[in-house]
Design an enzyme around this catalytic site. Structure first.
Site, PDB file in Angstrom:
ATOM      1  N   TYR A 162       0.868  -1.179   0.000  1.00  0.00           N
ATOM      2  CA  TYR A 162       0.000   0.000   0.000  1.00  0.00           C
ATOM      3  C   TYR A 162       0.903   1.227   0.000  1.00  0.00           C
ATOM      4  O   TYR A 162       1.852   1.302   0.785  1.00  0.00           O
ATOM      5  CB  TYR A 162      -0.904  -0.006   1.240  1.00  0.00           C
ATOM      6  CG  TYR A 162      -1.768   1.226   1.373  1.00  0.00           C
ATOM      7  CD1 TYR A 162      -2.801   1.477   0.468  1.00  0.00           C
ATOM      8  CD2 TYR A 162      -1.560   2.144   2.405  1.00  0.00           C
ATOM      9  CE1 TYR A 162      -3.601   2.610   0.594  1.00  0.00           C
ATOM     10  CE2 TYR A 162      -2.363   3.273   2.542  1.00  0.00           C
ATOM     11  CZ  TYR A 162      -3.381   3.494   1.633  1.00  0.00           C
ATOM     12  OH  TYR A 162      -4.174   4.616   1.757  1.00  0.00           O
ATOM     13  N   ASP A 264       9.378   2.870  -0.083  1.00  0.00           N
ATOM     14  CA  ASP A 264       8.315   3.509   0.669  1.00  0.00           C
ATOM     15  C   ASP A 264       8.464   3.056   2.116  1.00  0.00           C
ATOM     16  O   ASP A 264       8.011   1.979   2.510  1.00  0.00           O
ATOM     17  CB  ASP A 264       6.948   3.116   0.090  1.00  0.00           C
ATOM     18  CG  ASP A 264       5.813   3.811   0.816  1.00  0.00           C
ATOM     19  OD1 ASP A 264       6.083   4.498   1.826  1.00  0.00           O
ATOM     20  OD2 ASP A 264       4.653   3.664   0.385  1.00  0.00           O
ATOM     21  N   LYS A 292       5.126   7.716   9.243  1.00  0.00           N
ATOM     22  CA  LYS A 292       4.856   7.221  10.591  1.00  0.00           C
ATOM     23  C   LYS A 292       6.187   7.051  11.331  1.00  0.00           C
ATOM     24  O   LYS A 292       7.112   6.458  10.796  1.00  0.00           O
ATOM     25  CB  LYS A 292       4.133   5.893  10.514  1.00  0.00           C
ATOM     26  CG  LYS A 292       2.917   5.962   9.610  1.00  0.00           C
ATOM     27  CD  LYS A 292       2.155   4.678   9.533  1.00  0.00           C
ATOM     28  CE  LYS A 292       1.094   4.807   8.463  1.00  0.00           C
ATOM     29  NZ  LYS A 292      -0.037   3.940   8.632  1.00  0.00           N
TER      30      LYS A 292
HETATM   31  C1  LIG Z   1       3.786   2.090   3.137  1.00  0.00           C
HETATM   32  C2  LIG Z   1       2.792   3.208   3.146  1.00  0.00           C
HETATM   33  N1  LIG Z   1       2.885   4.185   2.246  1.00  0.00           N
HETATM   34  C3  LIG Z   1       2.036   5.230   2.220  1.00  0.00           C
HETATM   35  C4  LIG Z   1       1.017   5.327   3.126  1.00  0.00           C
HETATM   36  C5  LIG Z   1       0.096   6.488   3.126  1.00  0.00           C
HETATM   37  O1  LIG Z   1       0.379   7.297   4.232  1.00  0.00           O
HETATM   38  P1  LIG Z   1      -0.725   8.304   4.813  1.00  0.00           P
HETATM   39  O2  LIG Z   1      -1.795   7.456   5.433  1.00  0.00           O
HETATM   40  O3  LIG Z   1       0.031   9.127   5.806  1.00  0.00           O
HETATM   41  O4  LIG Z   1      -1.221   9.099   3.659  1.00  0.00           O
HETATM   42  C6  LIG Z   1       0.865   4.316   4.101  1.00  0.00           C
HETATM   43  C7  LIG Z   1      -0.213   4.383   5.084  1.00  0.00           C
HETATM   44  O5  LIG Z   1      -0.472   3.469   5.833  1.00  0.00           O
HETATM   45  C8  LIG Z   1       1.767   3.230   4.107  1.00  0.00           C
HETATM   46  O6  LIG Z   1       1.676   2.246   4.989  1.00  0.00           O
END
Ligand SMILES: Cc1ncc(COP(=O)(O)O)c(C=O)c1O
Length: 456
Positions: A162, A264, A292
């Protein structure tokens, strides 16, 4: 009624008695907030059945709901509360910065340099960094930067990962295997309505941890690929670690064909180690997204990379903008968080603590005869109810037993331990969880897993 339907009905009745005030607030919230919560991820279709708990407050490793139950918290805000709730040092730094400086200037300021420098010092692949507001924004920038730098269009991503909700990447997360077809060459499937289907032409979706399909696709289309984006360990399908050599393969093939490699690290950043998964696995990407963990629970994200790649922003050839980028709250939070994360021994200690929990859960499950595979690195892991190892989304879909996981979540909740009810999420151990938390969790797990084993 099936066994699951009977269980659900019994749980719903017990839950309404357990969390009546949450139920009332949920009904009230649902009149003004779609779905009764600020993010769809907090609603029933994502596992919070019959309705989400409403939270009164969190402190350290504990969280308390409005009905007065205190839980040891392994949900940790879905990841950001890496320093526990209301970390006093970060909270004070933010409050002081707001009081002494302000919040948002539309111009640069000194604290921004301090925060950026500390992130550059911590993360191996980051020589320059821009702060932004959410992981989705950071990924959106990474994708567009990679296209601008390479002057190519194709993005390779993987099923089960994701990368946020933007159109360019909101594809093929927990995709229906029938719709996606052959795992050696899956069809990209949008993760929801509203995503322009034409974007399919800009994507290649692959099964993760499968070197052959990746090598084949790079040989066929590597020269068209702008970037390969991957979670370096998949924390959006439970927890799946890369097979030995797989990240190295992504690195060498992207280099070979002039494509960028994007890690990511929105979840993995600052999680397994201070320098993130890239430090832990020793593979350095061209671009990194962080969120996070970066601000110790305050809302901040970042896009960083090598000087070479980030020069496209530095030289004004690419405009990365945002009114709230690098605001004072973010930079104060990042700076204070980075200082805490640099405490000598902090990661070693917490990884050890997390491994004690993970291994303890595994031992209890074995003892009561429930097959599990616990996968992860101490501070983030999942207990898969599976007797087969899981290497990618297709295997998770086939082998992971959701029904037993749901029972596990329910048994633990009533014993004062909170984690995500969906087996495709995971457990986070913060840097402030204690030995006493782990002991209490293992004691609860003994009761929970024994109860499940009796009723299998
Ligand atoms: C690996 C990863 N990338 C991007 C995102 C998107 O981040 P946000 O929820 O802060 O938009 C998430 C959210 O859980 C994530 O786990």
């Amino acid at each position: 009624m099936t066994r699951a339907e009977t269980d659900n009905a019994a749980f719903n009745t017990a839950y309404q008695a357990w969390a009546p005030l949450s139920g009332e607030l949920f009904a009230q919230a649902s009149t003004v907030i779609p779905g009764g919560a600020g993010s769809s991820a907090r609603t029933a279709p994502f596992g919070w059945k019959p309705y989400p708990l409403f939270i009164a407050q969190g402190l350290g490793s504990r969280i308390t709901d409005v009905d007065g139950h205190e839980y040891i918290d392994y949900l940790l805000g879905l990841g950001p509360m890496i320093l526990g709730h209301r970390n006093p040092i970060v909270t004070e730094a933010v409050v002081n910065a707001i009081r002494d400086l302000g919040t948002c200037f539309g111009l640069p300021y000194e604290l921004e340099i301090e925060a950026a420098q500390k992130v550059v010092d911590a993360v191996p692949g980051i020589e320059m960094v821009r702060f932004t507001n959410s992981g989705s924004e950071a990924v959106g920038s990474a994708i567009r930067i990679s296209r601008a730098v390479t002057k190519r269009r194709l993005i390779i991503r993987f099923e089960g990962h994701y990368h946020g909700w933007q159109d360019t990447v909101y594809w093929s997360n927990h995709v229906d295997p029938v719709a996606a077809g052959d795992p050696n060459s899956p069809r990209p499937i949008p993760s929801g309505p509203g995503v322009p289907i034409e974007l399919e032409q800009t994507l290649i979706v692959l099964s993760w941890n499968d070197p052959e399909s990746f090598i084949r696709v790079m040989a066929e289309r590597g020269h068209e690929v702008a970037a390969v984006i991957t979670e370096p360990a998949v924390l959006n399908t439970g927890c799946i670690m890369p097979l030995p050599g797989y990240l190295e393969l992504l690195r060498s093939e992207t280099k070979k064909y002039g494509a960028l490699l994007i890690f990511d690290e929105v979840i993995t950043g600052f999680r397994f180690s201070r320098g993130g998964a890239q430090e832990w696995f020793g593979v350095t990407p061209d671009l990194t997204t962080l969120a996070k963990g970066l601000g110790g629970g305050f809302p901040v994200a970042a896009i960083g990379g090598s000087k070479e790649v980030m020069s496209i922003i530095a030289e004004g050839r690419y405009s990365h903008s945002g009114t709230y980028n690098a605001n004072v709250i973010q930079c104060a939070a990042v700076s204070a968080t980075m200082d805490i994360l640099a405490t000598p021994g902090i990661y070693e200690r917490q990884r050890e603590l997390g491994f004690r929990l993970a291994n303890g859960l595994s031992a209890i499950a074995n003892e009561v005869g429930i097959p599990v595979i616990v996968e992860g690195i101490g501070t983030a892991f999942q207990m898969w109810f599976s007797d087969k190892p899981i290497h990618n989304w297709r295997e998770a879909d086939k082998f992971a037993n959701e029904e037993i996981f749901t029972r596990w979540y329910r048994e633990m909740l009533q014993r004062g331990v909170l984690f995500h009810p969906n087996h495709l999420e995971n457990l986070f151990v913060s840097l402030v969880h204690t030995d006493a938390d782990i002991d209490k969790t293992l004691e609860a797990a003994q009761g929970a897993l024994s109860a499940i084993a009796k009723n299998l």
